[in-house]
Scaffold this motif. Sequence first.
Motif, PDB file in Angstrom:
ATOM      1  N   GLU A 107       0.843  -1.198   0.000  1.00 33.69           N
ATOM      2  CA  GLU A 107       0.000   0.000   0.000  1.00 33.69           C
ATOM      3  C   GLU A 107       0.883   1.255   0.000  1.00 33.69           C
ATOM      4  N   LEU A 108       0.737   2.076  -1.027  1.00 35.97           N
ATOM      5  CA  LEU A 108       1.490   3.325  -1.078  1.00 35.97           C
ATOM      6  C   LEU A 108       1.123   4.207   0.105  1.00 35.97           C
ATOM      7  N   GLU A 109       2.150   4.825   0.706  1.00 36.46           N
ATOM      8  CA  GLU A 109       1.897   5.667   1.868  1.00 36.46           C
ATOM      9  C   GLU A 109       2.347   7.108   1.651  1.00 36.46           C
ATOM     10  N   THR A 110       3.464   7.322   0.954  1.00 35.66           N
ATOM     11  CA  THR A 110       3.860   8.677   0.567  1.00 35.66           C
ATOM     12  C   THR A 110       4.536   8.622  -0.798  1.00 35.66           C
ATOM     13  N   ALA A 111       4.435   9.731  -1.512  1.00 34.12           N
ATOM     14  CA  ALA A 111       5.171   9.905  -2.770  1.00 34.12           C
ATOM     15  C   ALA A 111       5.308  11.390  -2.999  1.00 34.12           C
ATOM     16  N   GLY A 112       6.396  11.801  -3.614  1.00 32.00           N
ATOM     17  CA  GLY A 112       6.555  13.229  -3.816  1.00 32.00           C
ATOM     18  C   GLY A 112       7.805  13.603  -4.578  1.00 32.00           C
ATOM     19  N   VAL A 113       7.982  14.913  -4.704  1.00 27.02           N
ATOM     20  CA  VAL A 113       9.030  15.507  -5.521  1.00 27.02           C
ATOM     21  C   VAL A 113       9.878  16.419  -4.646  1.00 27.02           C
ATOM     22  N   LEU A 114      11.185  16.254  -4.717  1.00 25.56           N
ATOM     23  CA  LEU A 114      12.136  17.101  -4.007  1.00 25.56           C
ATOM     24  C   LEU A 114      12.891  17.977  -4.997  1.00 25.56           C
ATOM     25  N   LYS A 115      13.323  19.131  -4.529  1.00 22.95           N
ATOM     26  CA  LYS A 115      14.237  20.001  -5.277  1.00 22.95           C
ATOM     27  C   LYS A 115      13.696  20.344  -6.659  1.00 22.95           C
ATOM     28  N   GLY A 116      12.404  20.665  -6.712  1.00 21.50           N
ATOM     29  CA  GLY A 116      11.807  21.129  -7.947  1.00 21.50           C
ATOM     30  C   GLY A 116      11.704  20.095  -9.049  1.00 21.50           C
ATOM     31  N   GLY A 117      11.863  18.814  -8.699  1.00 27.05           N
ATOM     32  CA  GLY A 117      11.770  17.755  -9.689  1.00 27.05           C
ATOM     33  C   GLY A 117      13.076  17.031  -9.929  1.00 27.05           C
ATOM     34  N   LYS A 118      14.143  17.445  -9.267  1.00 32.02           N
ATOM     35  CA  LYS A 118      15.435  16.791  -9.451  1.00 32.02           C
ATOM     36  C   LYS A 118      15.497  15.435  -8.767  1.00 32.02           C
TER      37      LYS A 118
END
Length: 322
Positions: A107-118
């Motif tokens: 089960e996915l719990e977190t996902a995201g983007v750091l440093k503007g997409g880097k």
Amino acid sequence: MAHQIQQMAYVGEIPWHGLGNELTPQQPIEVWAEQSGMSFQILETPVRFLAESVGPLGSIKTFADQKVLYRSDTQDALSVVSNRYQIVQPCEVLEFYRDLTEVAGYELETAGVLKGGKKFWALARTGQSSALKGNDVVQGYLLLATSCDGTLATTATPTTVRVVCNNTLTIAVNGAVSAIKVPHNTRFDAHAVKQQLGIAVSQWDGFMYRMRTLAERKVKSHEAMAYFLRVLCEVDPNSSDLTNLTNERALAKVQSLYDGQGRGSELEAAKGTAWGLLNAVTEYVDHERRARSPEYRLDSAWFGQGAVIKQRALDTALKLVA
């Protein structure tokens, strides 16, 4: 932008920084992509430069050995890399989990983007769970992260999370980190990585057995200080000059976390044990260590110097029960 995290989505408790889009459980991959900020593509173009020449504009030349990577949505440049660089798209990170969530019970719990997409990541709970003495629960996770600026290979990491404090720790098998790393000069093959991970994930029981031995190992006060000196200052307490330590604030903090101020430090498994020593360090790295922001601390704890400290803490703790 004040935050390294440009966007993220999560299920369950609000993350440490209070940012992100909350999702209800069991959302499809497409919703995760939109809400986590991972719906863009990474595009590429040759490096071009303006050469001096006759006339007001000069002439535009191409440097064939390198290329610029940029975002499809904002057109923002992300990095300059060699032509051999293999791009891993944000959607590939999420797609990695599609069959795992639909068939294997993840089960996915977190996902995201750091440093503007880097840099971008997704973290899923595997369904594995164990309890140490006093109902000190540890759950299994799988972290997949990558970068498009050369700072991180595409890395799949079996990870544990201690529920009482959300401390994270990379699973290590026989002293070696069980992460699977795919360098960016190689094509990312999700199927091959999952085959390799099958071996690492199957080591859950062995890893938790070692954690139980840490919970059984009682620690004296001088052993605790020696442990923290080795982990945080990388000095031998029996032979080094301890009069000019540069990390005294960290030493004092982890000692206080171990002595009762840490979340879960009073549980039977942790109080006065090697398991408690390990979790004092992981809590310090994940939640207390000085950083420009909580996002920088996360980046360090998962991918940088903080991860190195936590691995050293685990190795040093296991030596106490060897």
